[in-house]
Design an enzyme around this catalytic site. Structure first.
Site, PDB file in Angstrom:
ATOM      1  N   ASP A 205       3.414   5.120  -1.546  1.00  0.00           N
ATOM      2  CA  ASP A 205       2.545   6.268  -1.477  1.00  0.00           C
ATOM      3  C   ASP A 205       2.517   7.372  -2.728  1.00  0.00           C
ATOM      4  OD1 ASP A 205       0.908   7.747   0.249  1.00  0.00           O
ATOM      5  OD2 ASP A 205       2.445   9.189   0.878  1.00  0.00           O
ATOM      6  N   SER A 229      -2.731  11.722   2.631  1.00  0.00           N
ATOM      7  CA  SER A 229      -2.885  10.444   2.926  1.00  0.00           C
ATOM      8  C   SER A 229      -3.399  10.315   4.346  1.00  0.00           C
ATOM      9  CB  SER A 229      -1.490   9.518   2.956  1.00  0.00           C
ATOM     10  OG  SER A 229      -1.017   9.493   1.696  1.00  0.00           O
ATOM     11  N   GLN A 279      -5.024   2.507   0.295  1.00  0.00           N
ATOM     12  CA  GLN A 279      -5.048   3.525   1.088  1.00  0.00           C
ATOM     13  C   GLN A 279      -6.411   4.481   1.000  1.00  0.00           C
ATOM     14  OE1 GLN A 279      -2.780   7.552  -0.352  1.00  0.00           O
ATOM     15  NE2 GLN A 279      -1.342   6.386   0.762  1.00  0.00           N
TER      16      GLN A 279
END
Length: 287
Positions: A205, A229, A279
């Site tokens: 991430d 996110s 993502q």
């Protein structure tokens, strides 16, 4: 956090019941819980309910609410299925009465089959040639914008080395790509595959939305853009070691409607493809 032991203290959850676990949070410089932490803790919870030796091969997740750093996170695991070859788990994360995150993870028994992979970029700069985030802070900290300096000064259990050093004061649009080497600090020689996958998930991430922000760097930066996110998916292909540098090679095919989409591959230094990540994140210009 300064080493892998600190990171594992964060990621390995307290067991409350057979399918319920509690976790705490630590900041990475953001006012909210870091998405990679929630991802990895949820994977830890799911793995703790796998008793048949199957290995995590994919996960898909959604971030529903910003996590509060001061509140514990409770992870509830639903044992969806244990089939002949695959086991599926669904994890829901709560703070008080609020659901902040959901994840589905699939585990596969060991099997043999066909094998191929995309090649690593052989022209990429090697980590020995590059400055780490710590090096950038030590050498250029007095000249960096406040939001960049405050981010770089945070102690982390992972060292990052971007292949290109971008001057934050030089406002120009960049290609929608980003390559970052990373290495975990501390002794990781005795870690099992499940633990290594949780650490890799935590790291996945970091950096990925940089490639989506790059094409707008002449006007957009982390200080004037709200980012978060929204969802995160990951596929795990092969076993790997964490005691050498790994390359996270990322690209962004699209940004629109205040969202940016990015995807990436994680390679060993020898060019073995370990995992792929995708993502979509919020990229909202601040007024």
């Amino acid at each position: 956090m300064t080493s892998v032991n600190d990171l594992l203290d964060l990621l390995v959850l307290e067991k409350i019941k057979e399918t319920e676990f509690n976790g705490i949070s630590k900041t990475v410089g953001s006012p909210n819980v870091f998405g990679g932490q929630v991802l990895a803790q949820a994977i830890n919870a799911a793995c703790r309910t796998i008793t048949n030796g199957r290995v995590l091969h994919s996960m898909h997740s959604y971030f529903l609410e910003a996590g509060n750093l001061d509140l514990p996170i409770t992870y509830n695991v639903n044992i969806v299925r244990d089939g002949g070859s695959f086991s599926v788990r669904r994890v829901t994360a709560h703070q008080k009465e609020t659901t902040i995150f959901i994840l589905s993870a699939s585990f596969h028994k060991s099997e043999t089959g066909y094998n191929h992979q995309m090649k690593i970029n052989e022209d990429v700069k090697q980590p020995e040639e590059l400055l780490s985030w710590s090096d950038m802070y030590n050498q250029f900290g007095d000249f960096l914008p406040k939001h960049v300096k405050s981010f770089l000064e945070i102690d982390r259990p992972v060292e990052f080395k971007p292949t290109e050093f971008v001057n934050p004061l030089d406002r120009k649009d960049l290609p929608p790509y980003s390559d970052v080497w990373f290495k975990v600090k501390g002794d990781v020689s005795e870690l099992d595959l499940a633990t290594k996958q949780q650490i890799l998930t935590y790291i996945s991430d970091y950096n990925i939305l940089v490639s989506a922000l790059n094409p707008h760097a002449s006007v957009a930066h982390w200080g004037n853009t709200q980012t978060a996110s929204l969802d995160h998916s990951m596929w795990y292909f092969r076993d790997f070691v964490l005691d050498d540098w790994l390359l996270f090679s990322m690209e962004s095919p699209n940004a629109s409607n205040a969202r940016g989409f990015a995807r990436g591959n994680i390679y060993t230094r020898e060019g073995i493809l370990v995992a792929s990540v995708a993502q979509e994140g919020l990229m909202r210009p601040k007024n």
